[in-house]
Design a protein around this motif. Structure first.
Motif, PDB file in Angstrom:
ATOM      1  N   ALA A 184       0.822  -1.204   0.000  1.00  0.00           N
ATOM      2  CA  ALA A 184       0.000   0.000   0.000  1.00  0.00           C
ATOM      3  C   ALA A 184       0.860   1.259   0.000  1.00  0.00           C
ATOM      4  O   ALA A 184       0.629   2.192  -0.785  1.00  0.00           O
ATOM      5  N   VAL A 185       1.864   1.307   0.863  1.00  0.00           N
ATOM      6  CA  VAL A 185       2.747   2.478   0.926  1.00  0.00           C
ATOM      7  C   VAL A 185       3.527   2.613  -0.375  1.00  0.00           C
ATOM      8  O   VAL A 185       3.665   3.719  -0.928  1.00  0.00           O
ATOM      9  N   GLU A 227       1.259   3.983  -3.097  1.00  0.00           N
ATOM     10  CA  GLU A 227       0.937   5.394  -2.854  1.00  0.00           C
ATOM     11  C   GLU A 227       2.116   6.291  -3.223  1.00  0.00           C
ATOM     12  O   GLU A 227       1.946   7.341  -3.852  1.00  0.00           O
ATOM     13  N   ARG A 228       3.309   5.875  -2.839  1.00  0.00           N
ATOM     14  CA  ARG A 228       4.497   6.658  -3.201  1.00  0.00           C
ATOM     15  C   ARG A 228       4.705   6.665  -4.707  1.00  0.00           C
ATOM     16  O   ARG A 228       5.090   7.669  -5.302  1.00  0.00           O
ATOM     17  N   ALA A 282       2.199   8.996  -6.426  1.00  0.00           N
ATOM     18  CA  ALA A 282       2.590  10.396  -6.252  1.00  0.00           C
ATOM     19  C   ALA A 282       3.687  10.796  -7.234  1.00  0.00           C
ATOM     20  O   ALA A 282       3.798  11.976  -7.614  1.00  0.00           O
ATOM     21  N   ARG A 342      -5.672   8.457 -11.711  1.00  0.00           N
ATOM     22  CA  ARG A 342      -5.131   8.822 -10.394  1.00  0.00           C
ATOM     23  C   ARG A 342      -6.162   9.577  -9.575  1.00  0.00           C
ATOM     24  O   ARG A 342      -6.275   9.372  -8.360  1.00  0.00           O
ATOM     25  N   SER A 401      -7.462   8.695  -5.824  1.00  0.00           N
ATOM     26  CA  SER A 401      -7.350   9.677  -4.745  1.00  0.00           C
ATOM     27  C   SER A 401      -8.702   9.978  -4.120  1.00  0.00           C
ATOM     28  O   SER A 401      -8.830  10.085  -2.895  1.00  0.00           O
ATOM     29  N   GLY A 451      -7.218   6.478  -1.832  1.00  0.00           N
ATOM     30  CA  GLY A 451      -5.948   5.861  -2.174  1.00  0.00           C
ATOM     31  C   GLY A 451      -5.771   4.470  -1.593  1.00  0.00           C
ATOM     32  O   GLY A 451      -6.677   3.896  -0.989  1.00  0.00           O
ATOM     33  N   TYR A 452      -4.584   3.915  -1.824  1.00  0.00           N
ATOM     34  CA  TYR A 452      -4.260   2.608  -1.245  1.00  0.00           C
ATOM     35  C   TYR A 452      -4.113   2.756   0.265  1.00  0.00           C
ATOM     36  O   TYR A 452      -3.442   3.662   0.749  1.00  0.00           O
ATOM     37  N   GLN A 453      -4.734   1.867   1.006  1.00  0.00           N
ATOM     38  CA  GLN A 453      -4.655   1.846   2.456  1.00  0.00           C
ATOM     39  C   GLN A 453      -4.217   0.460   2.897  1.00  0.00           C
ATOM     40  O   GLN A 453      -4.648  -0.547   2.337  1.00  0.00           O
ATOM     41  N   GLU A 497      -5.063  -5.141  -0.045  1.00  0.00           N
ATOM     42  CA  GLU A 497      -5.123  -3.694  -0.295  1.00  0.00           C
ATOM     43  C   GLU A 497      -5.897  -3.347  -1.559  1.00  0.00           C
ATOM     44  O   GLU A 497      -6.632  -2.349  -1.603  1.00  0.00           O
ATOM     45  N   LEU A 525      -9.357  -1.070  -1.991  1.00  0.00           N
ATOM     46  CA  LEU A 525      -9.372   0.128  -2.828  1.00  0.00           C
ATOM     47  C   LEU A 525     -10.485   0.055  -3.864  1.00  0.00           C
ATOM     48  O   LEU A 525     -11.243   1.026  -4.044  1.00  0.00           O
TER      49      LEU A 525
END
Length: 281
Positions: free
Chosen positions: A83-84, A87-88, A91, A172, A176, A180-182, A188, A192
């Protein structure tokens, strides 16, 4: 496409370098409609073999698995989970339309030529069928074809994931808008997609298999176990708390999906095949 699109591909220490190189090439240099960029997220330290592929991508040139497609690498100092990492990566993507790819699967050459124009034409989230393989992609296994139309996708989502995650292309802004991904261990993507549906995303699936999905000897084992049971129960509680499922649907999912995680592997294999068999073509 005039505005281009990004491909988002995470990689971590557990991935195979040869599979990673093949996945990158299939999603970039081998596509009939090439992306404007490839965004790779290195989720924590990796071994030398993967590091070598990442160096090839950084240096670009004729030896790069991505060919002439520009590559951006996001490097996370520690492994932080899918997930992190995603998300990165999102971005870092320069484009509104983003295609997902995994480090061990193969995108067929026509994949983006089929999917990207449909998303550019108004969809927010588009998946496709996938075909499984074990060692040799030239020896395909069964295909997983999911509902194509929005109403059926929404109904299916209350019981099982209506998208094959390595096959999706999305906007995207729609990701958002859904939050977003959690983090939700191993699930995950499903969490989403449910939130995207609940927030009004325009969704569809292409019935044509556009991704070759690598499965190994432990594929059915990984679909079960205590860890996945815990994640499954967390997911079902979140669905119920968000009003995504009714009380009867919640109870059914806890019994059926939770039970699926605990049955012996041979029974899980049979149940999985029966579950997807109506969708096979």
């Amino acid at each position: 496409m005039a505005d281009g699109f990004s491909v988002l591909l995470p990689v971590y220490a557990g991935d195979d370098a040869g599979h990673f190189r093949q996945a990158v090439s299939s999603a970039t240099a081998q596509q009939s409609l090439r992306p404007a960029e490839l965004v790779v997220v290195r989720d924590g330290p990796v071994g030398e073999a993967l590091a070598e592929v990442l160096r090839e991508l950084k240096e670009a040139g004729p030896t790069s698995p991505a060919g002439d497609v520009p590559v951006r690498i996001v490097e996370l100092a520690d492994n932080q989970g899918l997930a992190v990492a995603l998300e990165r990566g999102l971005a870092a993507c320069a484009h509104e339309i983003v295609a997902r790819a995994d480090a061990d699967d193969i995108s067929l050459p026509q994949r983006f030529a089929v999917q990207v124009p449909l998303v550019a034409g108004g969809l927010d989230l588009l998946g496709s069928a996938i075909t499984e393989f074990v060692d040799d992609p030239a020896v395909p296994g069964m295909s997983r074809v999911l509902p194509a139309q929005a109403a059926e996708i929404s109904a299916t989502a209350r019981f099982r994931d209506p998208f094959n995650h390595p096959s999706v292309v999305y906007r995207r802004s729609a990701v958002s808008r859904a939050g977003g991904y959690q983090h939700l261990d191993l699930l995950e993507d499903y969490w989403l997609f449910a939130r995207m549906i609940a927030t009004g995303a325009r969704v569809a699936n292409v019935p044509e298999p556009l991704v070759l999905y690598r499965v190994g000897a432990g594929a059915y084992r990984r679909r079960g176990g205590v860890r996945l049971l815990k994640a499954e129960l967390q997911l079902q509680w979140r669905f119920r708390a968000a009003g995504f499922t009714s009380v009867p649907q919640f109870l059914r999912n806890v019994v059926v999906r939770g039970g699926y995680r605990l049955v012996p592997e041979p029974a899980r294999r049979l149940a999985y095949r029966r579950m997807i068999s109506p969708a096979r073509r």
